[in-house]
Design a protein around this motif. Structure first.
Motif, PDB file in Angstrom:
ATOM      1  N   GLY A  24      -4.588 -44.460  -7.899  1.00 37.61           N
ATOM      2  CA  GLY A  24      -4.713 -45.015  -9.440  1.00 37.61           C
ATOM      3  C   GLY A  24      -5.939 -45.104 -10.602  1.00 37.61           C
ATOM      4  O   GLY A  24      -5.939 -44.351 -11.772  1.00 37.61           O
ATOM      5  N   ALA A  25      -7.140 -45.206 -10.036  1.00 37.70           N
ATOM      6  CA  ALA A  25      -8.596 -45.055 -11.017  1.00 37.70           C
ATOM      7  C   ALA A  25      -8.522 -43.117 -10.967  1.00 37.70           C
ATOM      8  O   ALA A  25      -9.112 -43.088 -11.671  1.00 37.70           O
ATOM      9  CB  ALA A  25      -9.104 -45.586  -9.904  1.00 37.70           C
ATOM     10  N   ARG A  26      -8.484 -42.569  -9.764  1.00 39.48           N
ATOM     11  CA  ARG A  26      -8.219 -41.251 -10.288  1.00 39.48           C
ATOM     12  C   ARG A  26      -7.566 -40.611 -11.288  1.00 39.48           C
ATOM     13  O   ARG A  26      -7.501 -39.664 -12.200  1.00 39.48           O
ATOM     14  CB  ARG A  26      -8.397 -40.198  -8.879  1.00 39.48           C
ATOM     15  CG  ARG A  26      -9.666 -40.361  -7.528  1.00 39.48           C
ATOM     16  CD  ARG A  26      -8.933 -39.591  -6.429  1.00 39.48           C
ATOM     17  NE  ARG A  26      -8.225 -40.052  -6.075  1.00 39.48           N
ATOM     18  CZ  ARG A  26      -8.021 -41.273  -4.757  1.00 39.48           C
ATOM     19  NH1 ARG A  26      -9.539 -41.038  -4.603  1.00 39.48           N
ATOM     20  NH2 ARG A  26      -7.038 -41.017  -3.798  1.00 39.48           N
ATOM     21  N   ARG A  27      -6.390 -40.659 -11.367  1.00 41.47           N
ATOM     22  CA  ARG A  27      -5.306 -40.407 -12.509  1.00 41.47           C
ATOM     23  C   ARG A  27      -6.371 -40.969 -13.816  1.00 41.47           C
ATOM     24  O   ARG A  27      -6.173 -40.256 -14.480  1.00 41.47           O
ATOM     25  CB  ARG A  27      -4.600 -40.838 -12.071  1.00 41.47           C
ATOM     26  CG  ARG A  27      -3.077 -40.171 -10.732  1.00 41.47           C
ATOM     27  CD  ARG A  27      -1.790 -40.609 -10.623  1.00 41.47           C
ATOM     28  NE  ARG A  27      -1.802 -42.121 -10.883  1.00 41.47           N
ATOM     29  CZ  ARG A  27      -1.522 -42.752  -9.050  1.00 41.47           C
ATOM     30  NH1 ARG A  27      -1.528 -41.490  -8.700  1.00 41.47           N
ATOM     31  NH2 ARG A  27      -1.424 -43.647  -8.594  1.00 41.47           N
ATOM     32  N   ARG A  28      -6.274 -42.257 -13.711  1.00 43.93           N
ATOM     33  CA  ARG A  28      -6.786 -42.758 -15.068  1.00 43.93           C
ATOM     34  C   ARG A  28      -7.860 -41.903 -15.334  1.00 43.93           C
ATOM     35  O   ARG A  28      -8.154 -41.541 -16.834  1.00 43.93           O
ATOM     36  CB  ARG A  28      -7.477 -44.164 -14.870  1.00 43.93           C
ATOM     37  CG  ARG A  28      -6.141 -44.795 -14.385  1.00 43.93           C
ATOM     38  CD  ARG A  28      -6.518 -46.697 -15.510  1.00 43.93           C
ATOM     39  NE  ARG A  28      -7.434 -46.961 -14.134  1.00 43.93           N
ATOM     40  CZ  ARG A  28      -6.871 -47.002 -12.838  1.00 43.93           C
ATOM     41  NH1 ARG A  28      -5.892 -47.914 -12.655  1.00 43.93           N
ATOM     42  NH2 ARG A  28      -7.657 -48.013 -11.953  1.00 43.93           N
ATOM     43  N   ARG A  29      -9.326 -41.399 -14.323  1.00 46.90           N
ATOM     44  CA  ARG A  29     -10.367 -41.035 -15.245  1.00 46.90           C
ATOM     45  C   ARG A  29      -9.529 -39.285 -15.927  1.00 46.90           C
ATOM     46  O   ARG A  29     -10.135 -39.028 -15.946  1.00 46.90           O
ATOM     47  CB  ARG A  29     -11.201 -40.435 -14.137  1.00 46.90           C
ATOM     48  CG  ARG A  29     -11.864 -41.840 -13.654  1.00 46.90           C
ATOM     49  CD  ARG A  29     -12.762 -41.805 -12.373  1.00 46.90           C
ATOM     50  NE  ARG A  29     -13.201 -41.444 -11.255  1.00 46.90           N
ATOM     51  CZ  ARG A  29     -12.358 -41.954  -9.869  1.00 46.90           C
ATOM     52  NH1 ARG A  29     -12.522 -43.162 -10.526  1.00 46.90           N
ATOM     53  NH2 ARG A  29     -11.755 -41.149  -8.879  1.00 46.90           N
ATOM     54  N   LEU A  70      -8.277 -39.136 -18.854  1.00 50.37           N
ATOM     55  CA  LEU A  70      -9.545 -39.532 -19.314  1.00 50.37           C
ATOM     56  C   LEU A  70     -10.455 -38.228 -20.275  1.00 50.37           C
ATOM     57  O   LEU A  70     -10.413 -38.063 -21.214  1.00 50.37           O
ATOM     58  CB  LEU A  70     -10.690 -41.093 -19.571  1.00 50.37           C
ATOM     59  CG  LEU A  70      -9.920 -42.094 -19.580  1.00 50.37           C
ATOM     60  CD1 LEU A  70     -10.497 -42.709 -18.947  1.00 50.37           C
ATOM     61  CD2 LEU A  70      -9.654 -42.643 -21.145  1.00 50.37           C
ATOM     62  N   ARG A  71     -10.157 -37.376 -18.571  1.00 49.23           N
ATOM     63  CA  ARG A  71     -11.466 -36.336 -18.874  1.00 49.23           C
ATOM     64  C   ARG A  71      -9.908 -35.131 -20.029  1.00 49.23           C
ATOM     65  O   ARG A  71     -10.727 -34.714 -21.337  1.00 49.23           O
ATOM     66  CB  ARG A  71     -11.171 -35.861 -17.738  1.00 49.23           C
ATOM     67  CG  ARG A  71     -12.511 -36.011 -17.037  1.00 49.23           C
ATOM     68  CD  ARG A  71     -12.812 -35.919 -16.112  1.00 49.23           C
ATOM     69  NE  ARG A  71     -12.066 -35.571 -14.443  1.00 49.23           N
ATOM     70  CZ  ARG A  71     -11.648 -35.883 -13.425  1.00 49.23           C
ATOM     71  NH1 ARG A  71     -12.835 -36.968 -13.669  1.00 49.23           N
ATOM     72  NH2 ARG A  71     -10.929 -35.850 -13.238  1.00 49.23           N
ATOM     73  N   ARG A  72      -8.487 -35.357 -19.670  1.00 53.50           N
ATOM     74  CA  ARG A  72      -8.080 -34.472 -20.051  1.00 53.50           C
ATOM     75  C   ARG A  72      -7.972 -34.785 -21.536  1.00 53.50           C
ATOM     76  O   ARG A  72      -8.139 -34.454 -22.732  1.00 53.50           O
ATOM     77  CB  ARG A  72      -7.132 -34.777 -20.083  1.00 53.50           C
ATOM     78  CG  ARG A  72      -6.336 -33.684 -18.609  1.00 53.50           C
ATOM     79  CD  ARG A  72      -5.061 -33.276 -18.503  1.00 53.50           C
ATOM     80  NE  ARG A  72      -4.420 -34.672 -18.218  1.00 53.50           N
ATOM     81  CZ  ARG A  72      -4.294 -35.109 -16.972  1.00 53.50           C
ATOM     82  NH1 ARG A  72      -4.978 -34.278 -15.642  1.00 53.50           N
ATOM     83  NH2 ARG A  72      -3.678 -36.459 -16.671  1.00 53.50           N
ATOM     84  N   LEU A  73      -8.187 -36.290 -22.521  1.00 51.81           N
ATOM     85  CA  LEU A  73      -7.669 -37.054 -23.636  1.00 51.81           C
ATOM     86  C   LEU A  73      -9.704 -35.955 -24.395  1.00 51.81           C
ATOM     87  O   LEU A  73      -9.531 -35.972 -25.191  1.00 51.81           O
ATOM     88  CB  LEU A  73      -7.827 -38.507 -23.421  1.00 51.81           C
ATOM     89  CG  LEU A  73      -7.986 -38.463 -24.974  1.00 51.81           C
ATOM     90  CD1 LEU A  73      -6.595 -38.144 -25.901  1.00 51.81           C
ATOM     91  CD2 LEU A  73      -7.959 -40.583 -24.717  1.00 51.81           C
TER      92      LEU A  73
END
Length: 410
Positions: A22-27, A30-33
């Motif tokens: 989940g943390a990797r998906r959030r990161r 955030l990178r895509r954003l």
């Protein structure tokens, strides 16, 4: 030891792994954003600076209005794109998003050029205190003129581009074979059913022996674009009408489009070929799925040239239809005589053609690859996304095949 029992560690591991995922998906999100925000800022800053903020000295209400409009576009654009091209497929949202993106791209291009001109004039001390305002007005006027003209070019029935292509292995019985090429019709959020009917009339007026559609029929499903695609069923040819998938079909039911084209009387070349004959001579018309097909998850969909040519007489010349020009190395390795492609749109909105060239070996026209293989790359019949064509006119192509060597392709 930390005092944790082996069973407890084993039980905790899945939860820890899930938390890590989940943390990797959030990161990643955030990178895509961050990348999206950076791209939007890069697109909007030159128009904002050149038109409103770079010393033009407009009254504050003008400066404020320009700033608010550009900031509002930056905020709303991602939501419009998701609504228009995501699961909801709202045609209205897609029209707004696509059109506004084209406007911003043209403003960006000419604002950058205007900024360079402003710096050059300042270096020669030309223009005085009103120079920045003059540059802003010129940039706005040029952009508006190009957008108006570019929209007309995108929405008009394409001009016919005529070209003789010499195919040394072509038999004399097929000399003069007329091949009409359509590509990238991109039926989409703007209803172009009437345009589609007029394109069909223009093709029929060319009295074709073979008609080719080189993919990217539509943005959307066959059901969504049924009315716009219907005129393809009225197109006539003496020998064959053939079609291959483009990359956009794989975002909108590729197999459905193969079935729809068969329903309209076309021969879908789904990694297969047909043979046309005249005067005792034969021509193999082969087609492969788009190069993106293997990542679509659809069983049996991938570019398979060996499968497309299976059973063909190696002595017969081959016209291969492959959506993307970058498939030509495989065609050349297989000794294909002529590959017909689309995909590039000729860049569609200048200077995007320079970016297309990074991904594709050719942007438009006839080219030679290896000793035998020629490639014709169409600029496309329709448009994708922004309803503009700037210095990249659409085309319906009439290729007249000639036997014998003829002049070398450029």
């Amino acid at each position: 030891m930390d005092g944790t029992a082996p069973g407890e560690a084993a039980a905790a591991a899945p939860g820890t792994e899930a938390a890590g995922g989940g943390a990797r998906r959030r990161r990643s999100g955030l990178r895509r954003l961050a990348v999206l925000v950076l791209v939007l800022l890069l697109l909007c800053f030159p128009p904002w600076w050149t038109l409103f903020a770079g010393g033009a000295g407009w009254p504050f209400p003008v400066f404020l209005a320009g700033t608010v409009v550009l900031a509002g576009w930056m905020v709303s654009f991602p939501f419009l794109m998701i609504a228009g091209h995501g699961p909801r497929r709202s045609d209205r949202a897609a029209r707004i998003a696509d059109t506004s993106l084209g406007v911003i791209w043209v403003l960006f291009t000419w604002s950058v050029l205007g900024g360079v001109a402003d710096l050059a004039l300042a270096g020669f001390d030309v223009g005085g205190t009103g120079r920045a305002r003059t540059v802003a007005v010129v940039v706005a006027a040029v952009s508006a003129g190009l957008l108006g003209w570019g929209h007309h070019e995108a929405m008009r029935v394409p001009r016919v581009r005529r070209l003789d292509v010499h195919v040394p292995r072509l038999g004399g019985g097929l000399d003069g074979t007329r091949v009409v090429v359509l590509a990238d019709t991109h039926y989409g959020p703007i209803d172009r059913a009437h345009w589609s009917a007029r394109v069909a009339e223009a093709v029929n007026a060319l009295d074709a022996d073979v008609v080719v559609h080189a993919g990217d029929i539509a943005d959307g499903t066959p059901a969504q674009r049924r009315e716009q695609s219907a005129p393809l069923g009225t197109i006539r040819s003496r020998l064959a009408k053939v079609y291959v998938t483009g990359n956009h079909e794989y975002g909108g039911e590729a197999q459905g489009w193969l079935d729809r084209m068969a329903e309209l009387g076309w021969e879908p070349l789904h990694n297969r070929h047909v043979v046309v004959e005249r005067g005792g001579d034969a021509l193999v018309l082969a087609g492969v799925d788009d190069v993106t097909a293997e990542h679509s998850g659809l069983a049996g969909h991938r570019a398979n040239l060996a499968g497309a040519l299976a059973g063909a007489d190696p002595a017969d010349p081959v016209l291969l239809v492959a959506h993307q020009p970058k498939y030509v190395p495989q065609a050349a390795a297989a000794g294909i005589d002529l590959q017909v492609s689309g995909h590039t749109h000729g860049g569609q909105i200048w200077p995007f053609n320079f970016l297309v060239r990074i991904d594709q070996p050719v942007v438009r026209g006839l080219s030679r690859h290896g000793e035998r293989t020629q490639l014709y790359t169409s600029r496309g019949t329709g448009f994708w996304g922004p309803p503009f064509r700037v210095f990249a006119p659409s085309e319906i192509t009439l290729l007249t095949l000639r036997s014998g060597a003829g002049p070398a392709a450029g």
